[in-house]
Design an enzyme around this catalytic site. Structure first.
Site, PDB file in Angstrom:
ATOM      1  N   THR A  61      11.325  -4.868  14.687  1.00 25.40           N
ATOM      2  CA  THR A  61      11.909  -6.313  14.609  1.00 25.40           C
ATOM      3  C   THR A  61      10.771  -6.599  13.687  1.00 25.40           C
ATOM      4  OG1 THR A  61      10.620  -6.046  16.993  1.00 25.40           O
ATOM      5  CG2 THR A  61      12.970  -6.376  17.323  1.00 25.40           C
ATOM      6  N   GLU A  65       4.535 -15.968   9.506  1.00 24.96           N
ATOM      7  CA  GLU A  65       4.481 -15.854   8.680  1.00 24.96           C
ATOM      8  C   GLU A  65       4.094 -15.156   7.927  1.00 24.96           C
ATOM      9  OE1 GLU A  65       4.635 -19.671  11.096  1.00 24.96           O
ATOM     10  OE2 GLU A  65       4.129 -17.755  12.169  1.00 24.96           O
TER      11      GLU A  65
END
Length: 744
Positions: A641, A712
């Site tokens: 992930t 991010e």
């Protein structure tokens, strides 16, 4: 090694498929607009056609004449609302004064909601909305940032909630004047729009007592509930917010958008469930990444050592609120330099307030900085990677603090080796294949590693299953999966025996999912709650079974439906233990806060991005053929992930470099390409090889788990790496995003 140690080794730190994947691919996952309630009606927003002015009159008679149209809500007939003031600005993320729909007759921007039509069906509501006639008094408007640069000013902390940039150190202007080698240019980035697959929407269900259950697309249910409490003067127990699944948000769900208060107004007025979902075009009428104009000036000695860094930015904000991304601070942190000056200002435009968008500030701030570093390397005739190593920062110059960990040097080394950077010629236009010029570029990425207070609960049932819960969100990042792994790891259980629940204000409180802090914050709480549950189980077993009286709590195990200790052969059914103890379940709830020791360090994630492009020499068409992203983000709980997060960020960075561009009709004061046909984003054919490397990094400061978050960092630096590769291929330097054929 016993089987339980093997289970723990296989859960955390292992690539695991998403535990919620089956629900999503089979359509069982329900989103905000999927919940039904008896008597449900539908709202459709009427949007302003002017960019600035006032509403003179609204004629809704034609709409109200239609059978099935129940209400046309305007500023004239909306319910009374508490006075909005700055006293509660800090309770809504991000800080500032959010737009209040239907507050008065003022029009702040084109697309602003001026009415809500509610009807028995969505189709009827949409048709009726087209019959609402609105008369306006127009005022002059401005939507072009270049026309507003002269009016830029430092943003207000009171109106925006943003801290000023770090104070200057040294004398950057004098050092720049004296530097033998320098670059000094302006760069610009356009407005970009979040465009998640799921449009913003909500289903608001009031009960007979007036309590609201709100199914909302949000990155933080607690944040949304607090907004509703403040906006409507509700008691805490008067509203629950539920958001089990979110079809992407990228920051647009941090702050409640205008559809939510409109739906609540209508539901309270009609005393019926109301659903409001925005159209794709209306998704362009609120949050977006602000357009910016930035100056970066670098001065260096002939050996490449930086003597001056100046980074100044002007970005847009709305007429009614100061908003400013943290655009320039990274320049004072990323490279070692004694003379640094950073500054940001904002200019008011007749547009909605911008908002956080994946890696806010860093995504657009690292583009000019890293392109300027490439230009400095060109001026020095040195390798761009070598220039970065010469100026490698051992401390955070902004805070004058050491880093809790920083494996950026290893990112450079491993990324360059995997990419084959050692074969890159210095001169541009040196590589080609057939009619295509080939270029290699690189850039650095950086993002803060943060932890916030978070709570979690773990509950053990007699059947050996554990339910762990926290009111966090999963916006597609894999929160369900990672929290399940962390819980299973702490308890020594297989994943199948653990269920993680989120997205409900009735669960233990958690911060909004944003800033790459969810695993750091909520994950730490989950681990602590499960550890405490295990300790409570050990105490319980020792109290109620003599065979376990002398055993250590560290050795307690749950095996199937039994409890046992490692060195004792006996097993005790959990059902029997709970009966003896007079309980049905055993639970533990924990709140975890950041440790004081974090204040002595600067904490961040880092990356090195390498890009290969091919440019058709005759046509100027650009293909990004390879990306290698080497990332240091502490402990990686689920490489699968996490790797998908980084790869997705790379796609977004390519999109930022070559595709995304909110184009405005400045005469009308609105975006022209407010749809997914004209607002360009990459498709499969635009994306080739993306390789993600996670660099080993240990950090026992950032949080108890040593994780930093990757949401991010994946996008940061990618646009600059692509831009630098385009220069290396063509010799043409483009400083305005996106890089399109006309600019190249």
């Amino acid at each position: 090694m016993n089987g339980h140690s093997e289970i723990r080794r296989m859960t955390s730190g292992t690539s695991v498929n998403r535990v919620d994947g089956k629900l999503k691919v089979t359509g069982a996952a329900r989103y905000a607009a999927d919940f039904h309630a008896d008597g449900l009606v539908y709202g459709f927003v009427v949007s302003s056609r002017i960019a600035s002015g006032r509403v003179l009159a609204i004629d809704a008679s034609a709409a109200l004449e239609l059978a099935g149209v129940l209400l046309v809500l305007t500023h004239k007939n909306r319910p009374q609302l508490p006075v909005f003031d700055g006293a509660w600005k800090d309770r809504v993320a991000p800080g500032g004064m959010p737009f209040v729909p239907l507050w008065d007759d003022r029009v702040w921007y084109s697309g602003q909601p001026v009415a809500l039509v509610v009807a028995e069906s969505l189709e009827l509501a949409r048709h009726a909305a087209s019959l609402v006639q609105v008369d306006y008094e127009r005022s002059p408007h401005r939507t072009d940032l270049n026309e507003a640069l002269a009016d830029a000013y430092p943003p207000s902390q009171e109106k925006g909630g943003f801290d000023p940039p770090p104070a200057p150190r040294g004398d950057a202007h004098a050092a720049l004047d004296k530097a033998p080698v320098k670059v000094d240019h302006f760069y610009s980035t356009p407005a970009e729009y979040h465009n998640p697959m799921e449009m913003h929407g909500c289903t608001v269900v009031p009960d007979a007592r007036g309590k609201l259950t709100v199914y909302e697309k949000t990155q933080g249910v607690a944040n949304t509930r607090q907004y509703l409490i403040n906006a409507f003067g509700l008691a805490h127990e008067d509203v629950d917010v539920i958001s089990h699944f979110v079809g992407g948000a990228f920051g647009s769900g941090l702050r409640p958008q205008y559809h939510l208060p409109l739906a609540v107004m209508a539901a309270r007025d009609l005393k019926r469930p109301v659903r409001v979902v925005l159209t794709r075009q209306q998704m362009f009428t609120f949050s977006h990444r602000p357009m910016s104009v930035q100056r970066v000036a670098l001065g260096a000695d002939h050996d490449g050592k930086l003597r001056a860094v100046i980074h100044e930015a002007v970005s847009e904000t709305s007429r009614y609120e100061d908003y400013c991304d943290v655009v320039v601070n990274w320049a004072g942190q990323l490279y070692a330099c004694d003379n640094v000056r950073l500054g940001y200002m904002v200019s008011k435009l007749d547009l909605p307030t911008p908002s956080d968008m994946r890696a806010p500030g860093a995504a657009q701030g690292l583009f000019p900085l890293e392109v300027a570093m490439d230009e400095l390397a060109e001026a020095l005739n040195v390798d761009p990677l070598q220039l970065r190593l010469v100026n490698y920062a051992q401390r955070d110059g902004n805070k004058n603090l050491p880093f809790s960990s920083k494996a950026l040097r290893e990112c450079y080394e491993q990324g360059a080796a995997r990419f084959g950077w050692q074969s890159r010629p210095l001169a541009p236009r040196s590589l080609r294949k057939g009619h295509e010029l080939i270029g290699w570029g690189m850039a650095t990425g950086v993002w803060d590693a943060m932890q916030n207070e978070a709570s979690a609960r773990a509950e053990l049932s007699a059947d050996g299953r554990v339910v762990v819960s926290s009111a966090t969100a999963d916006i597609g990042t894999g929160t369900y999966t990672v929290m399940t792994q962390l819980a299973a790891d702490a308890l020594g259980l297989p994943l199948e025996q653990v269920e993680f629940r989120l997205g409900d204000t009735r669960l233990p409180r958690a911060p909004v999912e944003g800033g790459s802090w969810t695993v750091s914050s909520v994950g730490s709480a989950v681990h602590a709650a499960c550890t405490r549950l295990k300790a409570k189980l050990a105490v319980l077993a020792r109290q109620h079974d003599a065979a376990f009286a002398e055993q250590s709590g560290e050795d307690v195990r749950i095996e199937g439906t039994d409890v046992r200790f490692d060195v004792v052969p006996q097993r005790l059914p959990l059902a029997d233990l709970f009966t003896r103890a007079g309980i049905d379940t055993l639970d533990a709830q924990v709140t975890v806060t950041p440790h004081d020791k974090q204040e002595a360090y600067s904490m961040g994630t880092h990356s090195a991005v390498f890009a290969e492009v091919r440019v058709d020499e005759a046509l100027g068409t650009i293909r990004v053929t390879r990306i290698v992203s080497a990332v240091a983000a502490g402990r990686i709980v689920n490489p699968k992930t996490a790797g998908n997060q980084i790869a997705g960020g790379a796609v977004w960075g390519i999109s930022m470099a070559l595709h995304e561009y909110g184009q405005f009709d400045h005469e009308l004061g609105r975006p022209m390409n407010h749809n997914l046909a004209d607002y360009h984003v990459p498709v499969n054919a635009d994306i080739r090889d993306i390789e993600v490397i996670f660099v080993n990094e240990h950090d026992d400061i950032v949080n108890p788990l040593g994780v930093k978050g990757v949401g991010e960092i994946g996008v940061v630096g990618v646009a600059a790496a692509v831009a630098n590769a385009i220069w290396h291929a063509t010799g043409k330097r483009v400083r305005e995003l996106p890089i399109t054929l006309d600019k190249l």
